[in-house]
Design a protein around this motif. Structure first.
Motif, PDB file in Angstrom:
ATOM      1  N   GLU A 368      -6.449 -19.149  36.749  1.00 25.61           N
ATOM      2  CA  GLU A 368      -6.733 -17.862  37.381  1.00 25.61           C
ATOM      3  C   GLU A 368      -6.323 -16.683  36.491  1.00 25.61           C
ATOM      4  O   GLU A 368      -6.935 -15.613  36.546  1.00 25.61           O
ATOM      5  CB  GLU A 368      -6.018 -17.768  38.732  1.00 25.61           C
ATOM      6  N   ASP A 369      -5.287 -16.851  35.662  1.00 32.28           N
ATOM      7  CA  ASP A 369      -4.924 -15.785  34.724  1.00 32.28           C
ATOM      8  C   ASP A 369      -6.066 -15.530  33.748  1.00 32.28           C
ATOM      9  O   ASP A 369      -6.388 -14.386  33.418  1.00 32.28           O
ATOM     10  CB  ASP A 369      -3.659 -16.156  33.950  1.00 32.28           C
ATOM     11  N   ALA A 370      -6.665 -16.602  33.277  1.00 31.31           N
ATOM     12  CA  ALA A 370      -7.798 -16.448  32.372  1.00 31.31           C
ATOM     13  C   ALA A 370      -8.998 -15.829  33.091  1.00 31.31           C
ATOM     14  O   ALA A 370      -9.808 -15.144  32.473  1.00 31.31           O
ATOM     15  CB  ALA A 370      -8.166 -17.799  31.769  1.00 31.31           C
ATOM     16  N   LEU A 371      -9.120 -16.077  34.395  1.00 27.12           N
ATOM     17  CA  LEU A 371     -10.206 -15.467  35.160  1.00 27.12           C
ATOM     18  C   LEU A 371     -10.034 -13.947  35.212  1.00 27.12           C
ATOM     19  O   LEU A 371     -11.001 -13.199  35.066  1.00 27.12           O
ATOM     20  CB  LEU A 371     -10.242 -16.046  36.571  1.00 27.12           C
ATOM     21  N   GLN A 372      -8.794 -13.507  35.409  1.00 20.39           N
ATOM     22  CA  GLN A 372      -8.560 -12.071  35.364  1.00 20.39           C
ATOM     23  C   GLN A 372      -8.874 -11.523  33.974  1.00 20.39           C
ATOM     24  O   GLN A 372      -9.463 -10.444  33.832  1.00 20.39           O
ATOM     25  CB  GLN A 372      -7.115 -11.738  35.733  1.00 20.39           C
ATOM     26  N   ALA A 373      -8.495 -12.262  32.934  1.00 21.72           N
ATOM     27  CA  ALA A 373      -8.789 -11.835  31.571  1.00 21.72           C
ATOM     28  C   ALA A 373     -10.289 -11.714  31.345  1.00 21.72           C
ATOM     29  O   ALA A 373     -10.771 -10.777  30.697  1.00 21.72           O
ATOM     30  CB  ALA A 373      -8.178 -12.822  30.577  1.00 21.72           C
ATOM     31  N   ILE A 391      -8.390   1.238  28.583  1.00 19.46           N
ATOM     32  CA  ILE A 391      -6.948   1.157  28.580  1.00 19.46           C
ATOM     33  C   ILE A 391      -6.529   0.577  29.927  1.00 19.46           C
ATOM     34  O   ILE A 391      -7.179   0.831  30.951  1.00 19.46           O
ATOM     35  CB  ILE A 391      -6.284   2.530  28.310  1.00 19.46           C
ATOM     36  N   GLY A 392      -5.501  -0.256  29.914  1.00 19.54           N
ATOM     37  CA  GLY A 392      -5.041  -0.885  31.146  1.00 19.54           C
ATOM     38  C   GLY A 392      -3.551  -1.139  31.085  1.00 19.54           C
ATOM     39  O   GLY A 392      -2.923  -1.059  30.015  1.00 19.54           O
ATOM     40  N   TRP A 393      -2.971  -1.435  32.239  1.00 16.64           N
ATOM     41  CA  TRP A 393      -1.549  -1.789  32.289  1.00 16.64           C
ATOM     42  C   TRP A 393      -1.328  -3.083  31.522  1.00 16.64           C
ATOM     43  O   TRP A 393      -2.280  -3.842  31.256  1.00 16.64           O
ATOM     44  CB  TRP A 393      -1.096  -1.916  33.743  1.00 16.64           C
ATOM     45  N   ASP A 394      -0.074  -3.362  31.161  1.00 13.72           N
ATOM     46  CA  ASP A 394       0.163  -4.435  30.186  1.00 13.72           C
ATOM     47  C   ASP A 394      -0.243  -5.816  30.683  1.00 13.72           C
ATOM     48  O   ASP A 394      -0.363  -6.740  29.881  1.00 13.72           O
ATOM     49  CB  ASP A 394       1.608  -4.422  29.690  1.00 13.72           C
ATOM     50  N   GLU A 395      -0.519  -5.988  31.978  1.00 12.29           N
ATOM     51  CA  GLU A 395      -1.015  -7.286  32.456  1.00 12.29           C
ATOM     52  C   GLU A 395      -2.381  -7.657  31.875  1.00 12.29           C
ATOM     53  O   GLU A 395      -2.796  -8.812  31.951  1.00 12.29           O
ATOM     54  CB  GLU A 395      -1.106  -7.303  33.984  1.00 12.29           C
ATOM     55  N   ILE A 396      -3.093  -6.670  31.311  1.00 16.52           N
ATOM     56  CA  ILE A 396      -4.408  -7.018  30.746  1.00 16.52           C
ATOM     57  C   ILE A 396      -4.269  -7.955  29.555  1.00 16.52           C
ATOM     58  O   ILE A 396      -5.269  -8.553  29.117  1.00 16.52           O
ATOM     59  CB  ILE A 396      -5.224  -5.776  30.345  1.00 16.52           C
ATOM     60  N   LEU A 397      -3.072  -8.135  29.041  1.00 20.50           N
ATOM     61  CA  LEU A 397      -2.847  -9.086  27.951  1.00 20.50           C
ATOM     62  C   LEU A 397      -2.687 -10.511  28.452  1.00 20.50           C
ATOM     63  O   LEU A 397      -2.803 -11.452  27.667  1.00 20.50           O
ATOM     64  CB  LEU A 397      -1.598  -8.697  27.157  1.00 20.50           C
ATOM     65  N   GLU A 398      -2.411 -10.685  29.744  1.00 21.58           N
ATOM     66  CA  GLU A 398      -2.095 -12.007  30.253  1.00 21.58           C
ATOM     67  C   GLU A 398      -3.338 -12.881  30.341  1.00 21.58           C
ATOM     68  O   GLU A 398      -4.333 -12.491  30.937  1.00 21.58           O
ATOM     69  CB  GLU A 398      -1.452 -11.899  31.635  1.00 21.58           C
ATOM     70  N   THR A 416      -9.973  -8.541  18.921  1.00 14.86           N
ATOM     71  CA  THR A 416      -8.793  -8.550  18.070  1.00 14.86           C
ATOM     72  C   THR A 416      -8.103  -9.906  18.169  1.00 14.86           C
ATOM     73  O   THR A 416      -8.005 -10.469  19.245  1.00 14.86           O
ATOM     74  CB  THR A 416      -7.830  -7.423  18.498  1.00 14.86           C
ATOM     75  N   ALA A 417      -7.612 -10.398  17.065  1.00 18.32           N
ATOM     76  CA  ALA A 417      -6.992 -11.730  17.029  1.00 18.32           C
ATOM     77  C   ALA A 417      -5.905 -11.851  18.080  1.00 18.32           C
ATOM     78  O   ALA A 417      -5.043 -10.997  18.198  1.00 18.32           O
ATOM     79  CB  ALA A 417      -6.406 -11.989  15.645  1.00 18.32           C
ATOM     80  N   GLY A 418      -5.978 -12.931  18.842  1.00 19.21           N
ATOM     81  CA  GLY A 418      -4.935 -13.232  19.793  1.00 19.21           C
ATOM     82  C   GLY A 418      -5.089 -12.583  21.148  1.00 19.21           C
ATOM     83  O   GLY A 418      -4.354 -12.907  22.063  1.00 19.21           O
ATOM     84  N   THR A 419      -6.021 -11.639  21.310  1.00 18.75           N
ATOM     85  CA  THR A 419      -6.169 -10.999  22.614  1.00 18.75           C
ATOM     86  C   THR A 419      -7.577 -11.098  23.169  1.00 18.75           C
ATOM     87  O   THR A 419      -7.758 -11.146  24.379  1.00 18.75           O
ATOM     88  CB  THR A 419      -5.791  -9.513  22.568  1.00 18.75           C
ATOM     89  N   GLY A 420      -8.580 -11.114  22.310  1.00 20.30           N
ATOM     90  CA  GLY A 420      -9.951 -11.125  22.805  1.00 20.30           C
ATOM     91  C   GLY A 420     -10.448  -9.776  23.244  1.00 20.30           C
ATOM     92  O   GLY A 420     -11.610  -9.622  23.615  1.00 20.30           O
ATOM     93  N   LEU A 421      -9.586  -8.752  23.238  1.00 21.58           N
ATOM     94  CA  LEU A 421     -10.008  -7.397  23.583  1.00 21.58           C
ATOM     95  C   LEU A 421     -10.649  -6.726  22.380  1.00 21.58           C
ATOM     96  O   LEU A 421     -10.373  -7.077  21.227  1.00 21.58           O
ATOM     97  CB  LEU A 421      -8.795  -6.576  24.035  1.00 21.58           C
ATOM     98  N   SER A 422     -11.499  -5.753  22.635  1.00 19.35           N
ATOM     99  CA  SER A 422     -12.106  -5.007  21.545  1.00 19.35           C
ATOM    100  C   SER A 422     -11.029  -4.250  20.778  1.00 19.35           C
ATOM    101  O   SER A 422      -9.962  -3.934  21.330  1.00 19.35           O
ATOM    102  CB  SER A 422     -13.147  -4.031  22.089  1.00 19.35           C
TER     103      SER A 422
END
Length: 590
Positions: A368-373, A391-398, A416-422
């Motif tokens: 479910e954490d990956a689902l939020q991601a 931009i999001g609160w730090d839970e967006i890294l989870e 970006t390496a390790g996060t999958g975020l732009s």
């Protein structure tokens, strides 16, 4: 000079000039506005002109020895940066030179302080008052590019005129980011024409808990409100005139009960009893259900609601509609960042939802954490494709490095390496420094706003007099000694710290007076942290700041700010018998 924030450097007279002199302002003092500073001149005439009663006519045809000169100076920009400025006062003129129009505006704010506290009033206080500026030179520039305040208008609505007032108060303290928390469980505050029930239903709740969520007291009357698109465009334009960036926040996928109340299909309808309202403590039922079957309503209490958005194609399209209208109201030139929340998303409904579980399997996600991601990453890409930065609160890294089966240390294509975020995605680090450190090390920009240091809803002193005490004790001195850049970062990583932000959550701030009390005078200390250069680690001089605050309290009085007095709350500022949630001890640093 008792200036707040403290400027970078100053000396008492222009080089070669006499000390102890002053430049008088009178009815003949004209304003010479250089190209690009017309808005600053307009602000000066409106506010300082109102306080002084002086007309400040245009300089055309004026004498050359009685001027306030506003100019963008490339040399000042090269030396002090785009938001830096130099004020030079001699016996002929007052000259404010900035690296950009923003720099000139911040210089004008300093000049207003030099005139004295009465320059912050809305009208002259006496006939025949003589106004003057001491001769000298001030050179100044901000430490951080992001100097922000977040205002939560979902828990308690702030009418439009109150928002405009907050923008004026930010400008007076050289803060340049207004984070606008527009949606949450307790209310939806932005008009969305394609989905009108968001405000018809989602903007109103039947009653409101009085105090902390464990309190048994209620305010038994409807509460709500929202901003029309015209209101919001006015707010954006008003902020831009003051060189303030507005960052709108639309919460996903948690903190969404108000939206689900308006459109139940946004929720996890296949969860047993998910159409019911949750318990007063904000948790699901002990029997695995999530309510009473009475229909989800806009929440009237505080905490973390179990009602979260369903991970369906319909929900994605719905919120794309929402964000399309948000982007239209908050244009890229003034609002490059769009905040998506992403915090405090309980996963209980997703665990109980067959549809959510099928979605996890379909996408090949771990949990479910990956689902939020996956949910966050969808809107990261969507916003990036339209030239905006998520931009999001730090839970967006989870869980986000598990998206699309990415290896724990590998990069997701386009991210970006390790996060999958732009690469443009940024993080608001609120649960201490750890999220910001992780984001900066991964190459993402960060805004430091740790709860333990700069949440202004936290109480300002121990004892029973503080109204509805929440959280740790965070005194004026505590805020002043806050350091946004953690020592764990290398210089290259620290460059990703865009700046810092104080957050104002309004669960127990039911009106303007309560917001004033919680925010001031601590915002003045925070403004100096965000603006003024740090002499050396741990070397801020609080005794000097406290001495300068004596004059600043007079400015706040002139502005009508109902701040907490240094000696403690006044009788009418207390809330005896209303339960809060004080936390004891020293807040953790991490």
């Amino acid at each position: 000079m008792d200036l707040i924030p403290e400027p970078l450097r100053s000396w008492p007279a222009p080089r070669g000039g006499a000390t102890g002199a002053a430049f008088p302002l009178d009815a003949e003092t004209a304003v010479e506005a250089g190209t690009g500073t017309e808005g600053v001149a307009r602000w000066w005439r409106t506010y300082v002109g109102a306080a002084t009663g002086l007309p400040f006519p245009d300089a055309s045809g004026a004498t050359a020895d009685n001027l306030v000169v506003l100019e963008i100076d490339p040399a000042a920009g090269r030396e002090l940066g785009p938001e830096g400025y130099r004020i030079t006062v001699d016996d002929a003129e007052v000259r404010v030179a900035g690296g950009s129009a923003a720099g000139v505006f911040w210089g004008a704010q300093t000049l207003r302080q030099l005139l004295g506290a009465d320059a912050f009033r809305a009208a002259p206080t006496g006939a025949g008052r003589q106004w003057s500026v001491p001769t000298g030179v001030i050179e100044d520039a901000p430490r951080f590019a992001w100097r922000g305040l977040m205002l939560d208008v979902s828990r308690h609505f702030t009418p439009k005129d109150g928002v405009l007032r907050q923008l004026d108060l930010l400008a007076a303290h050289k803060l340049n980011v207004f984070h606008f928390h527009l949606t949450d469980d307790q209310g939806w505050r932005i008009e969305i024409e394609s989905h009108p029930k968001l405000t018809e239903i989602g903007a109103w709740r039947a009653r409101t808990r009085w105090g902390h969520r464990a309190s048994e007291l209620w305010e038994e009357k409807p509460h709500g409100g929202y901003y029309t698109k015209a209101d919001l465009r006015e707010i954006v334009a008003y902020a831009a005139e003051r060189h303030i960036t507005v960052v709108p926040e639309i919460e996903i996928p948690g903190h969404s009960q108000a939206a689900i109340a308006a459109y139940p299909e946004l929720g996890n309808a296949d969860v047993p009893d998910a159409d019911g309202t949750d318990g007063a403590d904000g948790t699901g039922g002990t029997d695995g259900t999530f309510g009473t079957g009475g229909g989800v309503t806009v929440w009237d209490s505080w905490g973390v609601s179990p009602h979260v958005l369903a991970p369906t194609a319909h929900v994605l399209r719905f919120y794309e509609d929402v964000f399309e209208e948000v982007l239209d109201v908050f244009p890229a030139a003034t609002s490059p960042f769009i905040h998506v929340g992403g915090d405090e998303c309980p996963k209980d409904q997703w665990r109980a939802s067959p549809a959510a579980q099928a979605r996890i399997e379909e996408l090949g996600l771990a949990d479910e954490d990956a689902l939020q991601a996956w949910f966050i990453r969808h809107f990261d890409r969507w916003l990036a494709a339209r030239g905006r930065r998520l931009i999001g609160w730090d839970e967006i890294l989870e869980g986000i490095n598990l998206v699309d089966g990415a290896a724990e240390s590998g990069a997701v294509e386009g991210g970006t390496a390790g996060t999958g975020l732009s690469p443009g995605a940024a993080v608001s680090s609120w649960r201490g420094y750890a999220g910001g450190i992780a984001a900066a090390k991964a190459g993402h920009d960060v805004v430091m706003c740790p709860e333990q240091q700069v949440y202004l809803d936290h109480r300002q002193a121990p004892g029973d007099d503080e109204p509805m005490p929440i959280g740790y004790v965070r005194t004026l001195e505590d805020i002043y000694r806050f350091e946004p850049v953690p020592p764990q970062l290398t210089p290259e990583e620290a460059a990703h710290v865009l700046g810092t932000q104080a957050n104002v959550w309004t669960e127990v701030m039911q009106d303007r007076s309560r917001v004033d009390y919680q925010v001031f005078p601590r915002l003045a200390a925070f403004a100096e942290v965000a603006w003024s250069a740090l002499p050396a680690p741990g070397e801020r001089d609080f005794a000097d700041f406290e001495q300068r605050m004596a004059e600043h309290y007079r400015r706040l009085d002139a502005l009508g700010v109902e701040y907490r007095p240094p000696g403690g709350p006044l009788p009418w500022q207390r809330r005896p018998g209303v339960l809060g949630r004080p936390r004891e001890g020293t807040p953790p640093v991490g």
